[in-house]
Design a protein around this motif. Sequence first.
Motif, mmCIF file in Angstrom:
data_model
loop_
_atom_site.group_PDB
_atom_site.id
_atom_site.type_symbol
_atom_site.label_atom_id
_atom_site.label_comp_id
_atom_site.label_asym_id
_atom_site.label_seq_id
_atom_site.Cartn_x
_atom_site.Cartn_y
_atom_site.Cartn_z
ATOM 1 N N ASP A 1 138.992 29.124 14.763
ATOM 2 C CA ASP A 1 137.962 29.174 15.791
ATOM 3 C C ASP A 1 138.625 29.282 17.157
ATOM 4 O O ASP A 1 139.679 28.689 17.395
ATOM 5 N N PHE A 2 138.000 30.034 18.053
ATOM 6 C CA PHE A 2 138.481 30.136 19.426
ATOM 7 C C PHE A 2 137.281 30.094 20.354
ATOM 8 O O PHE A 2 136.311 30.836 20.162
ATOM 9 N N VAL A 3 137.336 29.237 21.359
ATOM 10 C CA VAL A 3 136.284 29.114 22.362
ATOM 11 C C VAL A 3 136.845 29.613 23.689
ATOM 12 O O VAL A 3 137.852 29.092 24.177
ATOM 13 N N SER A 4 136.196 30.606 24.248
ATOM 14 C CA SER A 4 136.598 31.155 25.539
ATOM 15 C C SER A 4 135.680 30.603 26.621
ATOM 16 O O SER A 4 134.462 30.770 26.558
ATOM 17 N N HIS A 5 136.279 29.943 27.595
ATOM 18 C CA HIS A 5 135.533 29.419 28.744
ATOM 19 C C HIS A 5 135.696 30.454 29.849
ATOM 20 O O HIS A 5 136.733 30.528 30.499
ATOM 21 N N ARG A 6 134.655 31.260 30.067
ATOM 22 C CA ARG A 6 134.784 32.465 30.894
ATOM 23 C C ARG A 6 135.104 32.215 32.359
ATOM 24 O O ARG A 6 135.737 33.034 33.001
ATOM 25 N N MET A 7 134.639 31.136 32.931
ATOM 26 C CA MET A 7 134.763 30.968 34.380
ATOM 27 C C MET A 7 135.897 30.048 34.807
ATOM 28 O O MET A 7 136.377 30.142 35.916
ATOM 29 N N GLY A 8 136.280 29.112 33.989
ATOM 30 C CA GLY A 8 137.202 28.086 34.444
ATOM 31 C C GLY A 8 136.436 27.040 35.233
ATOM 32 O O GLY A 8 135.243 27.202 35.518
ATOM 33 N N ALA A 9 137.090 25.957 35.562
ATOM 34 C CA ALA A 9 136.400 24.844 36.205
ATOM 35 C C ALA A 9 137.301 24.180 37.236
ATOM 36 O O ALA A 9 138.503 24.441 37.299
ATOM 37 N N ALA A 10 136.672 23.321 38.010
ATOM 38 C CA ALA A 10 137.399 22.535 39.001
ATOM 39 C C ALA A 10 136.803 21.135 39.022
ATOM 40 O O ALA A 10 135.632 20.935 38.716
ATOM 41 N N ALA A 11 137.650 20.177 39.372
ATOM 42 C CA ALA A 11 137.229 18.781 39.451
ATOM 43 C C ALA A 11 137.883 18.161 40.671
ATOM 44 O O ALA A 11 138.859 18.696 41.208
ATOM 45 N N ILE A 12 137.347 17.008 41.082
ATOM 46 C CA ILE A 12 137.847 16.408 42.318
ATOM 47 C C ILE A 12 137.763 14.894 42.256
ATOM 48 O O ILE A 12 136.824 14.335 41.704
ATOM 49 N N LEU A 13 138.762 14.249 42.802
ATOM 50 C CA LEU A 13 138.825 12.793 42.895
ATOM 51 C C LEU A 13 138.512 12.426 44.350
ATOM 52 O O LEU A 13 139.375 12.551 45.220
#
Length: 188
Positions: A37-49
């Motif tokens: 199985d392969f899951v492609s996350h098309r946009m990418g993400a960002a997070a912040i502390l």
Amino acid sequence: MVEHVKRLKRELVYKGAILDIYKDTMELPDGNKAEWDFVSHRMGAAAILPVMKDGRIVMVRQYRNALERETLEIPAGCRDSKTEDTAYCAAREMEEETGYRSTNVKHLLSLRTTVAFCDEAVDIFVATDLEVGTRHLDEAESIDVEIYTLEELCDMIYEGKIQDGKTIAAIMAYAAAKKGGMGKHLDL
């Protein structure tokens, strides 16, 4: 030395709003074939502390369907496009989810969430000099804002109360940077 694995075929099984799921037919080093199985996350993400002037950290509590429970996390979200700057995305998500904004956003680390089957990439930032902005949740979001000390958050990690990978990575990297062990670019 690792012998090479070769992908023979990739078949789209599901196309979602941000994820595509594929069935890959692979040829293993011994010549056998396997389906992965392969899951492609098309946009990418960002997070912040988000770090307040007194050193406490702003967190969000929200329901996560995959776990069927609420989790305590740092603010995060998907990029609006593949070209959206991740620092901008992280700052935008922070204001949307918490109501805080900052013009002092610095890169902390980058990670891949689940390398065994997914290509999702998350850039994580630290925000200081927080100011009150305008909170505006997406229609489907229900998020509580909570504020903790770094020590409280580290304790919650070791107690198993915080289990989200990006959140753990961010808190532990920030704690190490505060002790002078890494992250000299943060000027902590």
